[in-house]
Design an enzyme around this catalytic site. Structure first.
Site, PDB file in Angstrom:
ATOM      1  N   ILE A 143       0.844  -1.207   0.000  1.00 46.29           N
ATOM      2  CA  ILE A 143       0.000   0.000   0.000  1.00 46.29           C
ATOM      3  C   ILE A 143       0.876   1.252   0.000  1.00 46.29           C
ATOM      4  CG2 ILE A 143      -1.818   1.261   1.249  1.00 46.29           C
ATOM      5  CD1 ILE A 143      -2.632  -1.484   2.487  1.00 46.29           C
TER       6      ILE A 143
ATOM      7  N   THR B 249      -6.062  -0.949  10.300  1.00 49.44           N
ATOM      8  CA  THR B 249      -6.848  -2.009   9.657  1.00 49.44           C
ATOM      9  C   THR B 249      -8.197  -2.213  10.338  1.00 49.44           C
ATOM     10  OG1 THR B 249      -6.885  -4.413   9.373  1.00 49.44           O
ATOM     11  CG2 THR B 249      -5.519  -3.613  11.115  1.00 49.44           C
ATOM     12  N   ASP B 250      -9.133  -2.768   9.595  1.00 50.59           N
ATOM     13  CA  ASP B 250     -10.439  -3.102  10.189  1.00 50.59           C
ATOM     14  C   ASP B 250     -10.339  -4.297  11.135  1.00 50.59           C
ATOM     15  OD1 ASP B 250     -10.037  -5.118   8.296  1.00 50.59           O
ATOM     16  OD2 ASP B 250     -12.008  -4.944   7.368  1.00 50.59           O
ATOM     17  N   GLU B 251      -9.196  -5.009  11.063  1.00 52.60           N
ATOM     18  CA  GLU B 251      -9.080  -6.233  11.875  1.00 52.60           C
ATOM     19  C   GLU B 251      -9.054  -5.931  13.370  1.00 52.60           C
ATOM     20  OE1 GLU B 251      -6.448  -9.213  10.262  1.00 52.60           O
ATOM     21  OE2 GLU B 251      -6.596  -8.332   8.274  1.00 52.60           O
TER      22      GLU B 251
ATOM     23  N   TYR C 154      -1.414 -10.047  15.049  1.00 49.47           N
ATOM     24  CA  TYR C 154      -1.340  -8.895  14.132  1.00 49.47           C
ATOM     25  C   TYR C 154      -2.365  -7.833  14.517  1.00 49.47           C
ATOM     26  CZ  TYR C 154      -2.466  -6.071  10.002  1.00 49.47           C
ATOM     27  OH  TYR C 154      -2.767  -5.024   9.168  1.00 49.47           O
TER      28      TYR C 154
ATOM     29  N   LYS D 238      -1.893  -3.974  15.984  1.00 54.38           N
ATOM     30  CA  LYS D 238      -2.411  -2.775  15.303  1.00 54.38           C
ATOM     31  C   LYS D 238      -3.380  -2.030  16.229  1.00 54.38           C
ATOM     32  CE  LYS D 238      -1.780  -1.481  11.605  1.00 54.38           C
ATOM     33  NZ  LYS D 238      -0.724  -0.617  11.000  1.00 54.38           N
TER      34      LYS D 238
ATOM     35  N   ARG E  62     -14.492 -11.495   3.564  1.00 54.55           N
ATOM     36  CA  ARG E  62     -13.673 -10.283   3.623  1.00 54.55           C
ATOM     37  C   ARG E  62     -14.279  -9.242   2.685  1.00 54.55           C
ATOM     38  NH1 ARG E  62     -12.354 -12.729   7.403  1.00 54.55           N
ATOM     39  NH2 ARG E  62     -10.290 -13.368   8.112  1.00 54.55           N
TER      40      ARG E  62
ATOM     41  N   GLY F  72      -7.770 -18.918  15.398  1.00 55.27           N
ATOM     42  CA  GLY F  72      -8.316 -17.574  15.682  1.00 55.27           C
ATOM     43  C   GLY F  72      -8.859 -16.886  14.437  1.00 55.27           C
TER      44      GLY F  72
ATOM     45  N   TYR G 132       2.973 -24.124   4.440  1.00 54.55           N
ATOM     46  CA  TYR G 132       1.983 -24.949   3.748  1.00 54.55           C
ATOM     47  C   TYR G 132       2.404 -26.414   3.554  1.00 54.55           C
ATOM     48  CZ  TYR G 132      -0.254 -20.509   2.731  1.00 54.55           C
ATOM     49  OH  TYR G 132      -0.872 -19.302   2.850  1.00 54.55           O
TER      50      TYR G 132
HETATM   51  P1  NAD Z   1       3.419  -4.652   3.535  1.00 51.19           P
HETATM   52  O1  NAD Z   1       3.792  -5.784   4.432  1.00 51.19           O
HETATM   53  O2  NAD Z   1       3.282  -4.894   2.075  1.00 51.19           O
HETATM   54  O3  NAD Z   1       4.492  -3.482   3.687  1.00 51.19           O
HETATM   55  C1  NAD Z   1       5.005  -3.083   4.921  1.00 51.19           C
HETATM   56  C2  NAD Z   1       6.244  -2.234   4.668  1.00 51.19           C
HETATM   57  O4  NAD Z   1       6.761  -1.826   5.952  1.00 51.19           O
HETATM   58  C3  NAD Z   1       7.373  -2.982   3.953  1.00 51.19           C
HETATM   59  O5  NAD Z   1       7.898  -2.176   2.917  1.00 51.19           O
HETATM   60  C4  NAD Z   1       8.410  -3.208   5.036  1.00 51.19           C
HETATM   61  O6  NAD Z   1       9.743  -3.236   4.544  1.00 51.19           O
HETATM   62  C5  NAD Z   1       8.178  -2.000   5.940  1.00 51.19           C
HETATM   63  N1  NAD Z   1       8.611  -2.275   7.319  1.00 51.19           N
HETATM   64  C6  NAD Z   1       8.309  -3.347   8.078  1.00 51.19           C
HETATM   65  N2  NAD Z   1       8.925  -3.243   9.278  1.00 51.19           N
HETATM   66  C7  NAD Z   1       9.599  -2.053   9.268  1.00 51.19           C
HETATM   67  C8  NAD Z   1      10.408  -1.382  10.229  1.00 51.19           C
HETATM   68  N3  NAD Z   1      10.672  -1.930  11.415  1.00 51.19           N
HETATM   69  N4  NAD Z   1      10.923  -0.182   9.903  1.00 51.19           N
HETATM   70  C9  NAD Z   1      10.674   0.380   8.680  1.00 51.19           C
HETATM   71  N5  NAD Z   1       9.937  -0.224   7.735  1.00 51.19           N
HETATM   72  C10 NAD Z   1       9.401  -1.434   8.028  1.00 51.19           C
HETATM   73  O7  NAD Z   1       2.103  -4.051   4.164  1.00 51.19           O
HETATM   74  P2  NAD Z   1       0.830  -3.394   3.457  1.00 51.19           P
HETATM   75  O8  NAD Z   1      -0.120  -4.461   3.119  1.00 51.19           O
HETATM   76  O9  NAD Z   1       1.299  -2.449   2.416  1.00 51.19           O
HETATM   77  O10 NAD Z   1       0.213  -2.583   4.686  1.00 51.19           O
HETATM   78  C11 NAD Z   1       0.655  -1.258   4.967  1.00 51.19           C
HETATM   79  C12 NAD Z   1      -0.096  -0.747   6.179  1.00 51.19           C
HETATM   80  O11 NAD Z   1      -1.489  -0.769   5.927  1.00 51.19           O
HETATM   81  C13 NAD Z   1       0.125  -1.582   7.436  1.00 51.19           C
HETATM   82  O12 NAD Z   1       0.224  -0.719   8.523  1.00 51.19           O
HETATM   83  C14 NAD Z   1      -1.118  -2.448   7.514  1.00 51.19           C
HETATM   84  O13 NAD Z   1      -1.407  -2.778   8.860  1.00 51.19           O
HETATM   85  C15 NAD Z   1      -2.153  -1.520   6.925  1.00 51.19           C
HETATM   86  N6  NAD Z   1      -3.305  -2.184   6.261  1.00 51.19           N
HETATM   87  C16 NAD Z   1      -3.088  -3.169   5.328  1.00 51.19           C
HETATM   88  C17 NAD Z   1      -4.182  -3.752   4.687  1.00 51.19           C
HETATM   89  C18 NAD Z   1      -4.013  -4.801   3.621  1.00 51.19           C
HETATM   90  O14 NAD Z   1      -5.012  -5.364   3.144  1.00 51.19           O
HETATM   91  N7  NAD Z   1      -2.797  -5.079   3.161  1.00 51.19           N
HETATM   92  C19 NAD Z   1      -5.481  -3.327   5.007  1.00 51.19           C
HETATM   93  C20 NAD Z   1      -5.658  -2.329   5.977  1.00 51.19           C
HETATM   94  C21 NAD Z   1      -4.541  -1.760   6.582  1.00 51.19           C
HETATM   95  P1  TYD Z   2      -5.225 -12.697   4.010  1.00 55.16           P
HETATM   96  O1  TYD Z   2      -4.962 -12.285   2.602  1.00 55.16           O
HETATM   97  O2  TYD Z   2      -4.114 -13.336   4.779  1.00 55.16           O
HETATM   98  O3  TYD Z   2      -5.806 -11.422   4.762  1.00 55.16           O
HETATM   99  P2  TYD Z   2      -6.447 -11.294   6.252  1.00 55.16           P
HETATM  100  O4  TYD Z   2      -6.157 -12.529   7.015  1.00 55.16           O
HETATM  101  O5  TYD Z   2      -5.692 -10.122   6.778  1.00 55.16           O
HETATM  102  O6  TYD Z   2      -7.904 -11.047   6.025  1.00 55.16           O
HETATM  103  O7  TYD Z   2      -6.437 -13.724   4.013  1.00 55.16           O
HETATM  104  C1  TYD Z   2      -7.700 -13.380   3.471  1.00 55.16           C
HETATM  105  C2  TYD Z   2      -8.634 -14.538   3.738  1.00 55.16           C
HETATM  106  O8  TYD Z   2      -8.173 -15.681   2.992  1.00 55.16           O
HETATM  107  C3  TYD Z   2      -8.649 -14.987   5.196  1.00 55.16           C
HETATM  108  O9  TYD Z   2      -9.959 -15.392   5.558  1.00 55.16           O
HETATM  109  C4  TYD Z   2      -7.706 -16.174   5.233  1.00 55.16           C
HETATM  110  C5  TYD Z   2      -7.886 -16.789   3.849  1.00 55.16           C
HETATM  111  N1  TYD Z   2      -6.675 -17.471   3.333  1.00 55.16           N
HETATM  112  C6  TYD Z   2      -6.746 -18.802   2.912  1.00 55.16           C
HETATM  113  O10 TYD Z   2      -7.837 -19.443   2.949  1.00 55.16           O
HETATM  114  N2  TYD Z   2      -5.605 -19.406   2.462  1.00 55.16           N
HETATM  115  C7  TYD Z   2      -4.414 -18.751   2.422  1.00 55.16           C
HETATM  116  O11 TYD Z   2      -3.395 -19.365   2.014  1.00 55.16           O
HETATM  117  C8  TYD Z   2      -4.358 -17.389   2.835  1.00 55.16           C
HETATM  118  C9  TYD Z   2      -3.066 -16.619   2.777  1.00 55.16           C
HETATM  119  C10 TYD Z   2      -5.519 -16.795   3.278  1.00 55.16           C
END
Ligand code: NAD
Ligand code: TYD
Length: 349
Positions: free
Chosen positions: A12, A130-132, A155, A159, A219, A288, A346
């Site tokens: 993101i 996050t919404d989680e 996680y 958050k 989701r 969980g 896996y």
């Molecule tokens: P991501 O795992 O793709 O990227 C995380 C980035 O943070 C990476 O570039 C990593 O190198 C950097 N990072 C990790 N630890 C670090 C540290 N100690 N110091 C500096 N940089 C560090 O994550 P994402 O999916 O892009 O999520 C970004 C943010 O958005 C997160 O805070 C996540 O909780 C939040 N978020 C993600 C989602 C989603 O669906 N991916 C949804 C809602 C909120």
């Molecule tokens: P994920 O992409 O890990 O996001 P989050 O757990 O943060 O919602 O998973 C999305 C959904 O897919 C979640 O219900 C877990 C499920 N999932 C699988 O069934 N198999 C997988 O290998 C992964 C990574 C996720």
């Protein structure tokens, strides 16, 4: 305005950095990232020549380094995305999540507090969450900004804790802040450990598609560019000390989503319809595992006029195309450490 964006080399973050660097040539954008397995500078190779963009490699949990960095640059605002972000990894290594997501956020808050010391005009700490944090919904209802926090995974607990510290710094020290809590994102550049890119990669390779439990988990999916657009709006127009929920109005049961993905992939790869679905394998459930997430995004819609611009059909198609066109990116991130992760996650379970 000097803006520090943390985690800008991640999924993101890279889309947020690009949007800000391209749209606001008058801002100086600093991308601070540790470049963990999830961070990848290839995600931002198109910004190399941008004069308003610079990259800083560093760790948000390194207090001495962060304090020095803030003293040197005096950032007006922070958009904080850096985090450990994958639920499954948080189950195997919860302490890493506490360190980065809680302590790292506190170290940033502290550095920001110390450099501005009460002079808060035109300053902002934006925490991307996050919404989680809200835990799990039953079969009905939506997460609102007022829903109680009830996190279930290490996680989401980390958050949730970081959200609380941001609020506490706002109340205690007067730091101007906004928080947004977004649903599941998908799109280009997502590391192939999360559901959609993992399954795209496995379908390409004809590997099994590991669905947790019975696949009846829900989701709410949002295209990553729409999240970046929402972050831009909240950053510029969000009210101080407020939270905004961001979601896709787009709920999918995992199994239905996986079947849709399989059909799309069959068409794009020229495989007979039904070929990819045969790869679906039901495996042991995630401990969980939250049943359902769904966001009520009416506050950001009414107050800031945001709504998703990309339909799920379009977004999914663009996402698949991106992975099919970026095989070098995909091969680079799925070699080495990734193979060990995949085997532990896996193949040994
Ligand atoms: P991501 O795992 O793709 O990227 C995380 C980035 O943070 C990476 O570039 C990593 O190198 C950097 N990072 C990790 N630890 C670090 C540290 N100690 N110091 C500096 N940089 C560090 O994550 P994402 O999916 O892009 O999520 C970004 C943010 O958005 C997160 O805070 C996540 O909780 C939040 N978020 C993600 C989602 C989603 O669906 N991916 C949804 C809602 C909120
Ligand atoms: P994920 O992409 O890990 O996001 P989050 O757990 O943060 O919602 O998973 C999305 C959904 O897919 C979640 O219900 C877990 C499920 N999932 C699988 O069934 N198999 C997988 O290998 C992964 C990574 C996720």
């Amino acid at each position: 305005m000097k803006i520090l964006i943390t985690g800008g080399a991640g999924f993101i973050g890279s889309h947020v950095v690009r949007l800000f660097a391209k749209k606001y040539s008058n801002y100086q954008i600093y991308n601070l990232d540790k470049l963990t397995y999830a961070g990848n500078l290839e995600n931002l190779s198109d910004l190399q020549s941008f004069k308003n963009y610079s990259f800083i490699k560093g760790d948000i949990t390194d207090e001495t380094f962060i304090n020095k960095l803030f003293l040197e640059h005096k950032f007006d605002s922070v958009i904080h995305l850096a985090a450990e972000s994958h639920v499954d990894r948080s189950i195997t290594d919860p302490l890493a999540f506490a360190k980065t997501n809680i302590l790292g956020t506190m170290i940033l808050l502290n550095a920001f507090k110390n450099i501005w010391n009460g002079q808060w005009e035109n300053k902002l700490f934006y925490h991307v969450s996050t919404d989680e944090v809200y835990g799990s919904l039953g079969t009905t209802g939506l997460f609102e900004e007022t829903t109680s926090y009830d996190p279930n995974s290490p996680y989401s607990a980390s958050k949730a804790s970081s959200d609380h510290f941001v609020r506490a710094y706002g109340e205690t020290y007067g730091i101007p802040y906004v928080i947004s809590n977004c649903s599941n994102n998908y799109g280009a550049n997502q590391f192939p450990e999360k559901l959609i890119p993992l399954f795209i990669n496995n379908i390409i390779q004809n590997k099994s598609l590991p669905v947790y439990g019975d696949g009846n988990y829900t989701r709410d999916w949002l295209y990553v560019i729409d999240h970046a657009i929402a972050i831009d709006l909240v950053f510029h127009k969000g009210k101080n000390h407020e939270t905004y929920n961001i979601g896709g109005f787009n709920e999918w049961k995992n199994l239905d989503l996986v079947k849709l993905l399989c059909q799309n992939m069959d068409t794009k790869l020229g495989r007979p319809l039904g070929a990819s679905e045969k790869l679906i394998t039901f495996i042991k459930d995630r401990p969980g595992h939250d049943l359902r997430y769904a966001i009520d995004a009416s506050k950001i819609n009414k107050e800031l006029g945001w709504k998703p611009t990309v339909t799920f059909e379009e977004g999914l198609s663009k996402t698949i195309n991106w992975y099919l066109e970026n095989t070098i990116w995909l091969n680079n991130v799925t070699s080495g450490e990734y193979l060990k992760y995949y085997k532990n996650m896996y193949l040994n379970s």
